[in-house]
Design an enzyme around this catalytic site. Sequence first.
Site, mmCIF file in Angstrom:
data_model
loop_
_atom_site.group_PDB
_atom_site.id
_atom_site.type_symbol
_atom_site.label_atom_id
_atom_site.label_comp_id
_atom_site.label_asym_id
_atom_site.label_seq_id
_atom_site.Cartn_x
_atom_site.Cartn_y
_atom_site.Cartn_z
ATOM 1 N N ARG A 153 -84.579 -31.091 -41.964
ATOM 2 C CA ARG A 153 -85.545 -31.296 -43.064
ATOM 3 C C ARG A 153 -86.608 -30.192 -43.132
ATOM 4 O O ARG A 153 -87.680 -30.389 -43.695
ATOM 5 C CB ARG A 153 -86.207 -32.668 -42.974
ATOM 6 C CG ARG A 153 -85.218 -33.795 -43.093
ATOM 7 C CD ARG A 153 -85.840 -35.035 -43.684
ATOM 8 N NE ARG A 153 -84.801 -35.986 -44.017
ATOM 9 C CZ ARG A 153 -84.299 -36.878 -43.170
ATOM 10 N NH1 ARG A 153 -84.772 -36.941 -41.941
ATOM 11 N NH2 ARG A 153 -83.359 -37.697 -43.553
ATOM 12 N N LYS A 172 -88.749 -18.623 -53.321
ATOM 13 C CA LYS A 172 -87.434 -19.045 -53.809
ATOM 14 C C LYS A 172 -86.419 -18.865 -52.686
ATOM 15 O O LYS A 172 -86.361 -17.803 -52.074
ATOM 16 C CB LYS A 172 -87.000 -18.210 -55.017
ATOM 17 C CG LYS A 172 -87.632 -18.651 -56.309
ATOM 18 C CD LYS A 172 -87.018 -17.915 -57.482
ATOM 19 C CE LYS A 172 -87.612 -18.392 -58.801
ATOM 20 N NZ LYS A 172 -87.121 -17.611 -59.951
ATOM 21 N N GLU A 183 -86.840 -3.649 -60.329
ATOM 22 C CA GLU A 183 -87.771 -4.787 -60.352
ATOM 23 C C GLU A 183 -89.218 -4.291 -60.484
ATOM 24 O O GLU A 183 -90.049 -4.937 -61.110
ATOM 25 C CB GLU A 183 -87.621 -5.640 -59.087
ATOM 26 C CG GLU A 183 -86.280 -6.341 -58.951
ATOM 27 C CD GLU A 183 -86.060 -7.499 -59.940
ATOM 28 O OE1 GLU A 183 -87.014 -7.929 -60.609
ATOM 29 O OE2 GLU A 183 -84.905 -7.967 -60.049
ATOM 30 N N LYS A 231 -99.335 -12.353 -57.889
ATOM 31 C CA LYS A 231 -100.277 -12.964 -58.838
ATOM 32 C C LYS A 231 -99.530 -13.924 -59.772
ATOM 33 O O LYS A 231 -100.007 -15.015 -60.077
ATOM 34 C CB LYS A 231 -100.977 -11.859 -59.629
ATOM 35 C CG LYS A 231 -102.174 -12.369 -60.378
ATOM 36 C CD LYS A 231 -103.160 -11.258 -60.675
ATOM 37 C CE LYS A 231 -104.334 -11.841 -61.441
ATOM 38 N NZ LYS A 231 -105.414 -10.907 -61.643
ATOM 39 N N GLU A 256 -92.168 -22.064 -61.454
ATOM 40 C CA GLU A 256 -91.529 -21.497 -62.648
ATOM 41 C C GLU A 256 -91.503 -22.466 -63.825
ATOM 42 O O GLU A 256 -90.479 -22.675 -64.463
ATOM 43 C CB GLU A 256 -90.108 -21.024 -62.295
ATOM 44 C CG GLU A 256 -89.588 -19.998 -63.293
ATOM 45 C CD GLU A 256 -88.265 -19.370 -62.852
ATOM 46 O OE1 GLU A 256 -88.187 -18.836 -61.738
ATOM 47 O OE2 GLU A 256 -87.327 -19.421 -63.652
ATOM 48 N N ARG A 305 -94.158 -17.747 -64.547
ATOM 49 C CA ARG A 305 -93.191 -17.142 -63.604
ATOM 50 C C ARG A 305 -91.894 -16.786 -64.329
ATOM 51 O O ARG A 305 -91.140 -15.923 -63.876
ATOM 52 C CB ARG A 305 -92.926 -18.096 -62.430
ATOM 53 C CG ARG A 305 -92.070 -17.446 -61.361
ATOM 54 C CD ARG A 305 -92.027 -18.208 -60.067
ATOM 55 N NE ARG A 305 -91.218 -17.516 -59.085
ATOM 56 C CZ ARG A 305 -91.197 -17.787 -57.795
ATOM 57 N NH1 ARG A 305 -91.962 -18.749 -57.317
ATOM 58 N NH2 ARG A 305 -90.428 -17.113 -56.976
ATOM 59 N N ASN A 351 -88.154 -13.285 -65.196
ATOM 60 C CA ASN A 351 -86.741 -13.332 -65.589
ATOM 61 C C ASN A 351 -86.399 -12.309 -66.664
ATOM 62 O O ASN A 351 -85.242 -12.239 -67.098
ATOM 63 C CB ASN A 351 -86.383 -14.736 -66.096
ATOM 64 C CG ASN A 351 -86.510 -15.765 -64.991
ATOM 65 O OD1 ASN A 351 -86.313 -15.445 -63.827
ATOM 66 N ND2 ASN A 351 -86.861 -16.995 -65.347
ATOM 67 N N HIS A 399 -83.040 -10.545 -66.791
ATOM 68 C CA HIS A 399 -82.150 -11.217 -65.849
ATOM 69 C C HIS A 399 -81.126 -12.135 -66.517
ATOM 70 O O HIS A 399 -80.123 -12.464 -65.897
ATOM 71 C CB HIS A 399 -82.965 -12.000 -64.816
ATOM 72 C CG HIS A 399 -83.560 -11.110 -63.752
ATOM 73 N ND1 HIS A 399 -84.447 -10.105 -64.059
ATOM 74 C CD2 HIS A 399 -83.373 -11.045 -62.404
ATOM 75 C CE1 HIS A 399 -84.794 -9.479 -62.942
ATOM 76 N NE2 HIS A 399 -84.157 -10.028 -61.924
ATOM 77 N N HIS A 406 -78.036 -10.742 -64.966
ATOM 78 C CA HIS A 406 -77.283 -11.535 -63.983
ATOM 79 C C HIS A 406 -75.828 -11.695 -64.416
ATOM 80 O O HIS A 406 -74.919 -11.674 -63.583
ATOM 81 C CB HIS A 406 -77.915 -12.928 -63.817
ATOM 82 C CG HIS A 406 -78.907 -12.995 -62.696
ATOM 83 N ND1 HIS A 406 -79.820 -14.015 -62.571
ATOM 84 C CD2 HIS A 406 -79.106 -12.178 -61.635
ATOM 85 C CE1 HIS A 406 -80.550 -13.808 -61.495
ATOM 86 N NE2 HIS A 406 -80.155 -12.708 -60.911
ATOM 87 N N HIS A 448 -77.797 -4.914 -57.862
ATOM 88 C CA HIS A 448 -78.636 -5.826 -58.638
ATOM 89 C C HIS A 448 -79.507 -5.044 -59.627
ATOM 90 O O HIS A 448 -79.552 -5.348 -60.818
ATOM 91 C CB HIS A 448 -79.515 -6.656 -57.695
ATOM 92 C CG HIS A 448 -80.458 -7.571 -58.409
ATOM 93 N ND1 HIS A 448 -80.041 -8.707 -59.062
ATOM 94 C CD2 HIS A 448 -81.811 -7.503 -58.606
ATOM 95 C CE1 HIS A 448 -81.085 -9.312 -59.615
ATOM 96 N NE2 HIS A 448 -82.170 -8.603 -59.357
HETATM 97 N N1 GLY Z 1 -87.086 -13.208 -58.700
HETATM 98 C C1 GLY Z 1 -87.832 -13.910 -59.650
HETATM 99 C C2 GLY Z 1 -88.779 -14.885 -59.068
HETATM 100 O O1 GLY Z 1 -89.084 -14.844 -57.895
HETATM 101 O O2 GLY Z 1 -89.249 -15.740 -59.777
#
Ligand code: GLY
Length: 364
Positions: free
Chosen positions: A126, A148, A190, A228, A236, A240, A244, A247, A251, A267
């Site tokens: 857990r 993430k 990025e 920030k 998100e 946030r 994206n 992406h 992606h 990437h």
């Molecule tokens: N890679 C995008 C994020 O961390 O939200």
Amino acid sequence: MDTIYSDTHTADTMDTIQSNNYNIYFEDSLGQIPRFIEQGKYSRFFILTDENTSKYCLPLLQAKLNTDNFDLIEINAGEESKDIDFCIGVWKMLIDFGADRQSLLINLGGGVISDLGGFAASTFKRGIDFIHVPTTLLSQVDASVGGKTGIDIDSIKNIIGTFTQPKAVFIAYEFLKTLPARQILSGTAEMLKHGLICDADYWQLLKESDLANPTAELVYKSVAIKNKVVLEDPHEKNIRKSLNFGHTIGHAVETYSLINDTDSLSHGEAIAIGMICESYLSYKKAGLSAEELKEITEVLTGLYPRYDLKAASTVTLLEYMLKDKKNQNGKINCTLLTRIGEFNIDNICTDEELLEGLSYYANL
Ligand code: GLY
């Protein structure tokens, strides 16, 4: 229209950055790890690596640790390792090594290691503590910051995962010297995204910089921007989503290339394509000017190799976009630019619009 920044970030000193209940260390960051472990009173610690980081990065970390009393968990390098089988492998090794709830997992590697290791740690018993020691530019400026964690299923990226914050992040600029040029440029994509969505001055600065060799200050600035954003919206729900940008299409192109190409796109290379296509959509739908579309296209095509999108199956690319976890009610959702440095989230894009974005790139 959403904006985050009115200020310009200065990075005269690279002070520790405070994130969501954890610190991001820059100065002598590897040297700070032993103190962090000691203060955490951990029963044991484990280091997750891949064969490349075992060879090139572990010796640098080991030189700073005042003990050899840890267990190493090594996986194969590459996105293919970011799946449930490797995750089970990590869990089993933690069990075999006798990890308990007071154990610490150190994720030493790029985004695959931090995503997989973070996920394995956040679910083991857990949840046990983990820290990231990112070794690629991409993971320093993106994956390691913001909590993430995740794994892929059937090449659908990050489809299973959690939001769990690391206990600390240690960014060591010296690792970047171990990287091939292509990997550096993967991370640079990025950084360029950070400028495009949030900070026109930073975009300008990046344009004037040698992006094959980004300075520590540029890395610091990108981490500050990302931090920030994620501090303001850790889960998100809102801004946030700006991260994206590029992406949704990127992606899909990355997944397509991973499955179909022998030398698949990195990437950053895929995200650069995504940013060009989504800049076109920004021009069509969100008010980005023709001049700024041209500027973005020229900068990105100048840095990244051309990919033959005409040869790719647009039906398959659209299928991948439909499986994107950011979609709502089966509708494909993009973050777009209103101008360089400002974004607009939650733009539903139709198949026709997405195809138009793809063909803008294909016909350049
Ligand atoms: N890679 C995008 C994020 O961390 O939200």
